[in-house]
Motif scaffolding. Structure first.
Motif, mmCIF file in Angstrom:
data_model
loop_
_atom_site.group_PDB
_atom_site.id
_atom_site.type_symbol
_atom_site.label_atom_id
_atom_site.label_comp_id
_atom_site.label_asym_id
_atom_site.label_seq_id
_atom_site.Cartn_x
_atom_site.Cartn_y
_atom_site.Cartn_z
ATOM 1 N N SER A 1 0.990 -0.867 0.123
ATOM 2 C CA SER A 1 -0.467 -0.469 0.173
ATOM 3 C C SER A 1 1.040 1.129 0.515
ATOM 4 O O SER A 1 0.478 2.666 -0.863
ATOM 5 C CB SER A 1 -0.434 -0.240 1.173
ATOM 6 N N VAL A 2 2.269 1.515 1.146
ATOM 7 C CA VAL A 2 2.927 2.216 0.780
ATOM 8 C C VAL A 2 3.422 2.536 -1.031
ATOM 9 O O VAL A 2 3.477 4.146 -1.109
ATOM 10 C CB VAL A 2 4.373 2.268 1.266
ATOM 11 N N PHE A 3 3.837 1.848 -1.112
ATOM 12 C CA PHE A 3 3.945 2.057 -2.907
ATOM 13 C C PHE A 3 3.527 2.838 -3.975
ATOM 14 O O PHE A 3 3.630 3.263 -4.289
ATOM 15 C CB PHE A 3 4.755 0.827 -3.522
ATOM 16 N N VAL A 4 1.868 1.902 -3.226
ATOM 17 C CA VAL A 4 0.694 2.594 -4.330
ATOM 18 C C VAL A 4 0.721 4.256 -3.771
ATOM 19 O O VAL A 4 -0.026 4.945 -4.948
ATOM 20 C CB VAL A 4 -0.503 1.530 -4.012
ATOM 21 N N GLY A 5 0.408 4.302 -2.307
ATOM 22 C CA GLY A 5 0.185 5.542 -1.614
ATOM 23 C C GLY A 5 1.244 6.782 -2.566
ATOM 24 O O GLY A 5 1.173 7.618 -2.519
ATOM 25 N N ALA A 6 2.792 5.891 -2.625
ATOM 26 C CA ALA A 6 3.629 6.957 -3.605
ATOM 27 C C ALA A 6 3.299 7.951 -4.292
ATOM 28 O O ALA A 6 3.696 8.499 -4.335
ATOM 29 C CB ALA A 6 5.096 5.873 -3.243
ATOM 30 N N PHE A 7 2.226 7.032 -4.918
ATOM 31 C CA PHE A 7 2.209 7.826 -6.431
ATOM 32 C C PHE A 7 1.370 9.402 -5.980
ATOM 33 O O PHE A 7 1.823 10.136 -6.978
ATOM 34 C CB PHE A 7 1.412 6.778 -7.526
ATOM 35 N N PRO A 8 -0.246 8.903 -5.516
ATOM 36 C CA PRO A 8 -1.064 10.175 -5.608
ATOM 37 C C PRO A 8 0.391 11.855 -4.424
ATOM 38 O O PRO A 8 0.175 12.698 -4.462
ATOM 39 C CB PRO A 8 -1.778 10.090 -4.612
ATOM 40 N N GLY A 9 1.287 10.959 -3.279
ATOM 41 C CA GLY A 9 1.646 11.591 -2.282
ATOM 42 C C GLY A 9 2.832 12.179 -3.057
ATOM 43 O O GLY A 9 3.759 12.918 -2.431
ATOM 44 N N ALA A 10 3.223 11.913 -4.473
ATOM 45 C CA ALA A 10 4.107 12.473 -5.181
ATOM 46 C C ALA A 10 4.665 13.481 -6.397
ATOM 47 O O ALA A 10 3.917 14.364 -6.975
ATOM 48 C CB ALA A 10 5.095 11.295 -5.903
ATOM 49 N N ILE A 11 2.645 13.300 -6.061
ATOM 50 C CA ILE A 11 1.898 14.205 -7.317
ATOM 51 C C ILE A 11 2.224 16.010 -7.662
ATOM 52 O O ILE A 11 2.318 16.527 -8.192
ATOM 53 C CB ILE A 11 0.776 14.428 -7.316
ATOM 54 N N PRO A 12 1.917 16.096 -5.812
ATOM 55 C CA PRO A 12 1.945 17.437 -5.338
ATOM 56 C C PRO A 12 2.901 18.720 -5.973
ATOM 57 O O PRO A 12 2.484 19.935 -6.701
ATOM 58 C CB PRO A 12 1.631 17.847 -4.292
ATOM 59 N N PHE A 13 4.076 17.770 -6.078
ATOM 60 C CA PHE A 13 5.607 18.951 -6.334
ATOM 61 C C PHE A 13 5.127 19.395 -7.812
ATOM 62 O O PHE A 13 5.875 20.432 -8.697
ATOM 63 C CB PHE A 13 6.900 18.128 -6.042
ATOM 64 N N MET A 14 5.187 17.804 -8.378
ATOM 65 C CA MET A 14 4.950 17.940 -9.741
ATOM 66 C C MET A 14 3.573 18.514 -10.174
ATOM 67 O O MET A 14 3.746 19.373 -11.535
ATOM 68 C CB MET A 14 4.933 16.376 -10.523
ATOM 69 N N LEU A 15 2.390 18.242 -9.642
ATOM 70 C CA LEU A 15 1.485 19.420 -9.823
ATOM 71 C C LEU A 15 1.874 20.845 -10.352
ATOM 72 O O LEU A 15 1.243 21.486 -10.938
ATOM 73 C CB LEU A 15 0.662 19.281 -8.947
ATOM 74 N N GLY A 16 2.120 21.540 -9.260
ATOM 75 C CA GLY A 16 2.617 22.883 -9.352
ATOM 76 C C GLY A 16 3.473 23.591 -10.456
ATOM 77 O O GLY A 16 3.173 24.587 -11.325
ATOM 78 N N TRP A 17 4.452 22.576 -10.971
ATOM 79 C CA TRP A 17 4.705 22.545 -12.907
ATOM 80 C C TRP A 17 4.166 22.306 -13.647
ATOM 81 O O TRP A 17 3.889 23.726 -14.659
ATOM 82 C CB TRP A 17 6.498 21.597 -12.858
ATOM 83 N N VAL A 18 3.110 21.747 -13.297
ATOM 84 C CA VAL A 18 2.264 21.142 -15.034
ATOM 85 C C VAL A 18 1.155 22.348 -14.457
ATOM 86 O O VAL A 18 0.950 22.932 -15.959
ATOM 87 C CB VAL A 18 1.599 20.322 -14.533
ATOM 88 N N ALA A 19 0.783 23.014 -13.384
ATOM 89 C CA ALA A 19 -0.156 23.778 -13.103
ATOM 90 C C ALA A 19 0.807 25.198 -13.755
ATOM 91 O O ALA A 19 -0.097 26.381 -14.186
ATOM 92 C CB ALA A 19 -0.426 24.158 -11.592
ATOM 93 N N ALA A 20 1.945 25.759 -13.656
ATOM 94 C CA ALA A 20 2.591 26.528 -14.587
ATOM 95 C C ALA A 20 2.816 26.866 -15.856
ATOM 96 O O ALA A 20 2.523 27.628 -16.347
ATOM 97 C CB ALA A 20 3.991 26.798 -14.071
ATOM 98 N N THR A 21 3.160 25.641 -16.130
ATOM 99 C CA THR A 21 3.534 25.300 -17.346
ATOM 100 C C THR A 21 2.222 24.156 -18.748
ATOM 101 O O THR A 21 2.025 24.650 -20.087
ATOM 102 C CB THR A 21 5.115 24.691 -17.831
ATOM 103 N N GLY A 22 1.508 24.318 -17.479
ATOM 104 C CA GLY A 22 0.362 23.000 -19.100
ATOM 105 C C GLY A 22 0.972 21.766 -18.923
ATOM 106 O O GLY A 22 0.495 21.877 -20.419
ATOM 107 N N SER A 23 1.615 21.560 -19.081
ATOM 108 C CA SER A 23 2.952 19.995 -19.593
ATOM 109 C C SER A 23 3.450 19.293 -19.085
ATOM 110 O O SER A 23 3.715 19.763 -17.712
ATOM 111 C CB SER A 23 3.548 20.850 -20.887
ATOM 112 N N PHE A 24 3.205 18.066 -18.965
ATOM 113 C CA PHE A 24 3.680 17.215 -18.409
ATOM 114 C C PHE A 24 5.136 16.995 -19.205
ATOM 115 O O PHE A 24 5.168 16.135 -20.223
ATOM 116 C CB PHE A 24 3.534 15.922 -17.934
#
Length: 300
Positions: free
Chosen positions: A143-166
Motif C-alpha cells: 500500500s505504501v508503494f501505491v500511496g507514493a504515487f498520489p503522494g508524489a504528485i503535488p511537487f509535480m502538479l505545481g510545474w504542470v499548473a505553471a506550464t500546462g504540460s508534463f
C-alpha cells in the motif's frame, strides 16, 4: 442562541473541519505545489497561484475526508486517531461525505480553470488515494508503494499548473517526492507500529521492525538523495540546479541518511521518530532551495 454560543459552535466546526481534512498535511502539500509552480512559471500569475493553493487544499482535504469515512471503525481503535471527528461522534458520516464531495468538486473545478491537465492529475491523485491506497492499507505493505504515487504528485502538479504540460522537468519533481515517500512513511510506520497494529494496518515492507525494513529505508533514502541532485547534471530540461545548491541538498540528504543508518544499527523507536522528522525537514528545505536557486540565478 447567544453570540458566545454561536462562536463556540463555529470554533468547533472549524476544528472538526481541520481534523477531517488534516490541515497540517494539506498545507504541506499546498506548499509543495506552490514550490513546483514557482519553479515552472516564466511569469508569475497571482490568480493561478491562488487557484492552485485553494484547489490543491480542496483535493487533499477531500482525499483525507473520504479516507476517514472509510477507516472510521479502524480509527476508533487507535490512540492517535480515536478523537477524529467521525469516530469521536462530533461529525456524522453523512456530513463528512458531503464535505468531501463538495471539496472534490471545488478542487477539480479550480484546477481545471488553471488548465485541464492539472485537473486530470488532481483527479488521478484523489482516485489512487481513496480507491486503491486506502483499502490496501489493511491488506498489504505494498500500500505504501501505491500511496507514493498520489503522494508524489503535488511537487509535480505545481510545474504542470505553471506550464500546462508534463515533461522531464515535472517527471523529475515527481520522482524526488516519490522516492522520499518511502523513508518518510516507513519511519512513521516504525515509530507508530503498535498503534497501526491495533488498527490492522500493514505499513512496513517486511511487516516487522527488523533489519530488512531498516535496510530498505536506507536504500530508498539513498535513491531520494541521488534523484534530488540529478538536475545539477543539466539533463532535466528547464529544471536546473546550481552546484552550490546541489551540495546543500546533498548535505541535507546525508543528514537523513545518518538517521536511517542509526535506525538500522539500533532499531529503536527513537531513531525512527528522528528519521521521520528529518525527512519532513528535508523535503521542505530542498523545495525552498530549488526555488531560491532558480530566482537567484535569474537575478545574477
Amino acid at each position: 442562541m447567544s453570540t458566545s454560543l454561536a462562536y463556540s459552535h463555529i470554533f468547533l466546526w472549524v476544528k472538526d473541519f481541520k481534523e477531517l481534512t488534516k490541515f497540517r498535511l494539506a498545507v504541506s502539500v499546498v506548499f509543495s505545489s506552490i514550490a513546483g509552480y514557482l519553479l515552472g512559471a516564466d511569469e508569475f500569475n497571482f490568480w493561478n497561484l491562488i487557484l492552485l493553493a485553494i484547489g490543491g487544499y480542496a483535493m487533499v482535504g477531500a482525499s483525507n475526508a473520504f479516507n476517514q469515512i472509510i477507516e472510521k471503525d479502524l480509527d476508533a481503535k487507535m490512540k492517535r486517531t480515536k478523537n477524529r471527528p467521525i469516530p469521536s461522534g462530533t461529525m456524522s458520516v453523512n456530513t463528512a461525505f458531503a464535505i468531501a464531495t463538495i471539496l472534490t468538486i471545488i478542487g477539480l473545478l479550480l484546477l481545471f480553470v488553471i488548465n485541464p491537465i492539472t485537473a486530470m492529475f488532481g483527479a488521478i491523485s484523489i482516485f489512487l488515494y481513496v480507491s486503491i491506497y486506502t483499502p490496501l492499507k489493511t491488506m498489504t505493505p505494498l500500500s505504501v508503494f501505491v500511496g507514493a504515487f498520489p503522494g508524489a504528485i503535488p511537487f509535480m502538479l505545481g510545474w504542470v499548473a505553471a506550464t500546462g504540460s508534463f515533461g522531464i522537468e515535472a517527471g523529475t519533481l515527481f520522482m524526488i517526492q516519490f522516492f522520499w515517500q518511502f523513508p518518510h512513511f516507513w519511519s512513521l510506520g516504525w515509530w507508530l507500529y503498535d498503534d497501526y497494529k491495533e488498527g490492522g494496518f500493514f505499513m512496513l515492507p517486511t511487516g516487522k521492525r527488523d533489519k530488512g525494513t531498516a535496510m530498505q529505508i536506507i536504500l530508498y533514502t539513498v535513491w531520494t538523495l541521488l534523484v534530488s541532485v540529478v538536475p545539477v547534471l543539466g539533463v532535466t530540461g528547464d529544471l536546473k540546479l546550481s552546484v552550490i545548491s546541489a551540495v546543500l541538498i546533498f548535505a541535507l540528504g546525508l543528514v537523513m541518511l545518518f538517521y536511517a543508518i542509526q535506525l538500522f544499527k539500533n532499531r529503536e523507536t527513537k531513531q525512527a521518530r528522528q528519521l521521520m522528522l528529518a525527512s519532513v525537514s528535508y523535503i521542505t528545505l530542498i523545495q525552498i532551495i530549488y526555488v531560491l536557486d532558480k530566482y537567484i540565478r535569474l537575478w545574477l
